[in-house]
Design an enzyme around this catalytic site. Sequence first.
Site, PDB file in Angstrom:
ATOM      1  N   ASP A 130      34.437 -31.564  23.652  1.00 43.21           N
ATOM      2  CA  ASP A 130      33.242 -31.419  24.498  1.00 43.21           C
ATOM      3  C   ASP A 130      32.402 -30.210  24.062  1.00 43.21           C
ATOM      4  OD1 ASP A 130      31.533 -31.992  26.614  1.00 43.21           O
ATOM      5  OD2 ASP A 130      33.163 -32.332  28.029  1.00 43.21           O
ATOM      6  N   GLY A 146      24.438 -35.441  22.142  1.00 42.79           N
ATOM      7  CA  GLY A 146      23.251 -35.791  21.367  1.00 42.79           C
ATOM      8  C   GLY A 146      22.260 -34.652  21.208  1.00 42.79           C
ATOM      9  N   ASP A 200      25.930 -37.339  30.176  1.00 47.11           N
ATOM     10  CA  ASP A 200      26.979 -38.163  30.788  1.00 47.11           C
ATOM     11  C   ASP A 200      26.432 -39.413  31.470  1.00 47.11           C
ATOM     12  OD1 ASP A 200      28.524 -36.107  29.976  1.00 47.11           O
ATOM     13  OD2 ASP A 200      29.355 -35.636  31.952  1.00 47.11           O
TER      14      ASP A 200
HETATM   15  C1  GLA Z   1      31.412 -33.366  30.077  1.00 42.32           C
HETATM   16  C2  GLA Z   1      31.592 -34.653  29.281  1.00 42.32           C
HETATM   17  C3  GLA Z   1      32.191 -35.725  30.166  1.00 42.32           C
HETATM   18  C4  GLA Z   1      33.525 -35.240  30.726  1.00 42.32           C
HETATM   19  C5  GLA Z   1      33.339 -33.929  31.454  1.00 42.32           C
HETATM   20  C6  GLA Z   1      34.661 -33.302  31.846  1.00 42.32           C
HETATM   21  O1  GLA Z   1      30.473 -33.508  31.089  1.00 42.32           O
HETATM   22  O2  GLA Z   1      30.375 -35.053  28.735  1.00 42.32           O
HETATM   23  O3  GLA Z   1      32.364 -36.929  29.452  1.00 42.32           O
HETATM   24  O4  GLA Z   1      34.448 -35.101  29.678  1.00 42.32           O
HETATM   25  O5  GLA Z   1      32.650 -32.988  30.656  1.00 42.32           O
HETATM   26  O6  GLA Z   1      34.487 -32.075  32.456  1.00 42.32           O
END
Ligand code: GLA
Length: 657
Positions: free
Chosen positions: A163, A198, A219
Site C-alpha cells: 500500500d 494510480g 479505493d
Molecule cells: C488502502 C488500500 C485499500 C486497503 C486499505 C487498508 O486504502 O487502498 O485497498 O488495503 O488501505 O487500510
Amino acid sequence: MRRHVFLLLSLGTFAAAMTVPGTPAAAAEQPYFAAQRAGDRPPMGWNSWNKFACDINEQRVRDAADTLVTSGMRDAGYQYVNVDDCWAEQNRTADGKLEANHTKFPSGIKALADYMHERGLKLGIYTSAGTLTCQKTMPGGLDHEEVDAQTFADWGVDYLKYDNCNNEGRPAIERYTKMGDAIKKTGRPMIYALCEWGENKPWLWGRESGAQLWRTTGDISDSWGSMTGILDQQVGLEKYAGPGGWNDPDMLEVGNGGMTDAEYRSHFALWALLNAPLLAGNDLSTMSAATKSTLENKDIIALDQDWAGAQGHKIRDDGDTEVWAKPMSDGSTAMVLFNRSDVATTISAKATEVGVQASKSYRVRDLWSGAETESAGSLNVWVPRHGSAVYRVWPARFPNAAPLTTFALQAPEYATTSKPFTAALRLTNSGSTPLAAGLVKLGVPAGWKADGRPEAIVPIVLPGKSWERAWTVKPVSPNGDHVTVTASAEYWTAWGQRKLTADNSALIVKAPSPGVNPLSKAPFLSSENGWGPVERGMSNGETEAGDGKPITIGGVTYDDGLGVHATSKIRFYVGGGCTSFSSFVGHDDEQPVGSVAFQVLGDGKELAKTDVLKAGQPAQHLTAALTGVQVLDLILTDGGDGSTSDHADWADATITC
Ligand code: GLA
C-alpha cells in the site's frame, strides 16, 4: 402457419447435418510451450478488506479458505486468500521483524500459509510502502524491505499487496522498486501487487519495479457510483496490461449489499473484460445464490483468464449506454453491452464494430444464460437498468443456431395511480433465419388493466425485422409502490421452439404538495452515491444510513439538506407543477481535502451548475426554475480528480410547488 414451421424445420435438419464452424465456448488452452508463471494471468482469490476491514482473525481467514473450497470457487480459479491491513503487532520484534498480532493470529502466519497450501490455495499478505500501514495498526515496510520480504518468504507467503500510506513523501518508484528487488532477492515466487492508487501512473513503471499488478485508482466502495467511477478511469490504460503485468481497478464488491444483483453482474463482467485481478471481497459464508453464480460464472472467468491477456476496452460510448469489447485468443470477441441509464433499454452493436472478423454469420453465446444463437451481424439486446449483456461472438460460415432474438418490454420509469401508461413489446430477429408461429402475452398486476386482449399472435419475423405492439395499461384499483408488467413469447425456429420472458417495473409516484418541500423529506425515484447511502438531514458518513454528522460548509452549519459523496445522483419526481429549486451547496468541512462539482438537471437538461468547489470553500447558492419539469436530478461529480474524500452537501435543498 404450419407451412412456415415445416420450412423452418427442414432448414434446421439441413443446418445440423453440416460441420460446426467456430471454436468451443471455453477459453482456448494456453499453448503448451508457454510455461505458466505467477502473474501470467490476473490472480484470482479473496481479500478480507472490503467486507471485514480490520475485523479479522485467523479463524475468519481459515473459514474463507474453507468456503472457497466447499463453494466450488477454488475449482473455478479463486486461489489466493489475502489478508489485508491490521494483521500484525503494532511493533517489530527485537530483531526488527514483523510478527502476527498475538490475539488475532495466535498460530502465526506460517501456520496460515500451511493451511492454505494443504488445501491447494495460496496466502497473500499486506503492508504499506510507508512507516505505518493505512490503519496505522502495524508497521509499514519502508526502509525494512529486505527483512520484511524475507520474513514473508520464510512464512511461505505467495502474494504481497504493498500500500501507499504514510510514505513520508518519498518518491513512489524508488519505494516500490526497493520492495520489488527485495522480493526477487528472496527467490520465492510471489505476486507483487502495487497499491499506489494510480497517483504516479504505475502502469508506466510497475513492471520494471517487479510488480505483476498495479492499482490504477483510489479505493472502490460498495456502490454503483464508485464502481462506475473507477470503470471510467480505466479508459486508455488497456495498452499497458498483458501477461505478467495487469491494471488493477481494485477488488470486487460483488455480494456486499450496496448494489443490486444486476449491478454486481455488470461489475463482475466488466472487471473480467478488463483483465482485472478477480479478488472477491464479500463474506463467503453467507453469500446468496445470485452472488455465488455471478462469482462462479466460468464463461466470464474465462474472459479474464484468457491466456493472450489482451485487456478489453471501450469501443463506443453513447452516454447512457456503452459497448466494451475484448479480443480473445481463439479469434472470438467478448463484449459487454452496458446500460448505465435509469431504465431498461435496447443496446445494439455490429459484430464487425467490436472486432469480429467479417463473416456471413456469427455464433453468439450469451455468457449469463449460456444460450447459443446466431446473428447475421447485428447484436441487439434488451438490457435492464444498470445491467449488462455479455456475449462472446465467433465468425461462422453459415447459420447453425436459432436466431438471436431480443424480447423488449418497455415501461416507463414511473407511473401515477391516476393516469394510464404504455407498455410496449418488441420481438427483434437479429439472425439469418426467420422465427414464426409466435405467441406473445402481456401480464399486468392486480389493480391494473391492459386494453384489448393480452395475447397477440406473431405470424413471422423475418431476419433483420421486428414485430411490435403497445398496450395502454390503466389503473383500476392500484396499490403498492410499484407496478410490474411481465411478458412471455413462444415461437418456432428451424432449431425448435424457443421461449423468452421479460419484466419491467414502474415506480408509483405522487406529485409534491403545494408550497415549499424540503428534499430531505421527499421520496427518491432512485439514488446513487459514491460511499454509503445518500443521507437525509446530515452529512455523508460513508457506510451505514444515519452515520453522518451535522451538515457544515465553509464553517456554516445547516439544519437540513442531503449529504452525499461523489459520484452521486439523486432523482426526484416533481410532477410538472413546481416552480423553483434552491440549495446551498459545497464540500463538507468534515473532510479537509476533496473537490466536487454540482449540477441540477430538469428532464435531463442542465438547469444550473457550479464550478469545482474545494474543501473549505464557502457554500454557493444554487437555484433553478422548475416550470414544467417532471424529473429533477441532483448530480455531484468528483471535480475531475477521482472521488477520494469528496463529501458534499445539498444544504437546505427545497423545491417550491
Ligand atoms: C488502502 C488500500 C485499500 C486497503 C486499505 C487498508 O486504502 O487502498 O485497498 O488495503 O488501505 O487500510
